[in-house]
Design an enzyme around this catalytic site. Structure first.
Site, PDB file in Angstrom:
ATOM      1  N   ASP A   9      43.651  52.727  32.182  1.00 31.18           N
ATOM      2  CA  ASP A   9      44.523  52.367  33.299  1.00 31.18           C
ATOM      3  C   ASP A   9      45.375  51.149  32.964  1.00 31.18           C
ATOM      4  O   ASP A   9      46.511  51.043  33.421  1.00 31.18           O
ATOM      5  CB  ASP A   9      43.711  52.104  34.571  1.00 31.18           C
ATOM      6  CG  ASP A   9      44.592  51.986  35.796  1.00 31.18           C
ATOM      7  OD1 ASP A   9      45.425  52.895  36.026  1.00 31.18           O
ATOM      8  OD2 ASP A   9      44.476  50.983  36.527  1.00 31.18           O
ATOM      9  N   GLU A  55      44.089  31.287  40.437  1.00 28.53           N
ATOM     10  CA  GLU A  55      45.523  31.566  40.340  1.00 28.53           C
ATOM     11  C   GLU A  55      46.265  30.239  40.218  1.00 28.53           C
ATOM     12  O   GLU A  55      45.907  29.253  40.858  1.00 28.53           O
ATOM     13  CB  GLU A  55      46.032  32.318  41.579  1.00 28.53           C
ATOM     14  CG  GLU A  55      45.436  33.685  41.769  1.00 28.53           C
ATOM     15  CD  GLU A  55      45.909  34.718  40.761  1.00 28.53           C
ATOM     16  OE1 GLU A  55      46.900  34.472  40.041  1.00 28.53           O
ATOM     17  OE2 GLU A  55      45.277  35.787  40.688  1.00 28.53           O
TER      18      GLU A  55
END
Length: 159
Positions: free
Chosen positions: A98, A71
């Site tokens: 999804d 991240e």
């Protein structure tokens, strides 16, 4: 799996998942390629790196799997390796479906212009603006994949 095999294997389910949306097949395929490293990092059948947060969907029952990811917390810094929960699916096809549902159900993507984009470049930048990924070069990476592998041809076939 070679890039050609990957694209051939997932071309139809990715295209179907974009029908009746303003999502570009090229962008969705590039996201799948980038997020899964050409299928090498499909953990829990999650091909898009969607974290296990939010409400259940018709394609995700709430199961999760912990995995490491990088991240970026500041665009000027190096990525940080963290462990977090990702959605786990019964099949990769559920993950593909999804992903579309996830984008449509989260207002931040509409607000960022994802569904108003006129081409794959605009859509890639809109996804980055909406915060799909923390990588400050996310849009450029998607565009590079699209152009290198001529994924925009998939957009023409969808029409």
């Amino acid at each position: 799996m070679t890039p050609s095999e990957f694209i051939s294997k997932y071309r139809i389910p990715v295209t179907i998942a974009t029908l009746n949306t303003n999502l570009f097949v090229s962008v969705k395929m590039a996201q799948m390629i980038l997020e899964s490293a050409w299928g090498e990092r499909i953990i829990g059948n999650n091909a898009f790196g969607i974290k296990a947060a939010g409400q259940k969907s018709p394609y995700w029952g709430g199961d999760s799997i912990d995995a490491n990811t990088f991240e970026y917390y500041n665009a000027d810094q190096n990525p940080v390796n963290i462990r977090t929960a990702f959605r786990a699916y019964e099949t990769v096809t559920d993950s593909i479906k999804d992903h579309t549902y996830f984008l449509k159900q989260n207002p931040r993507y509409a607000l960022a212009g994802v569904f108003d984009a006129k081409d794959y470049r605009e859509q890639a930048y809109a996804l980055a603006r909406a915060g799909y990924a923390t990588d400050p070069n996310y849009a450029q990476k998607l565009i590079q994949i699209i152009e290198q592998y001529k994924l925009n041809e998939l957009d023409q076939k969808k029409k």
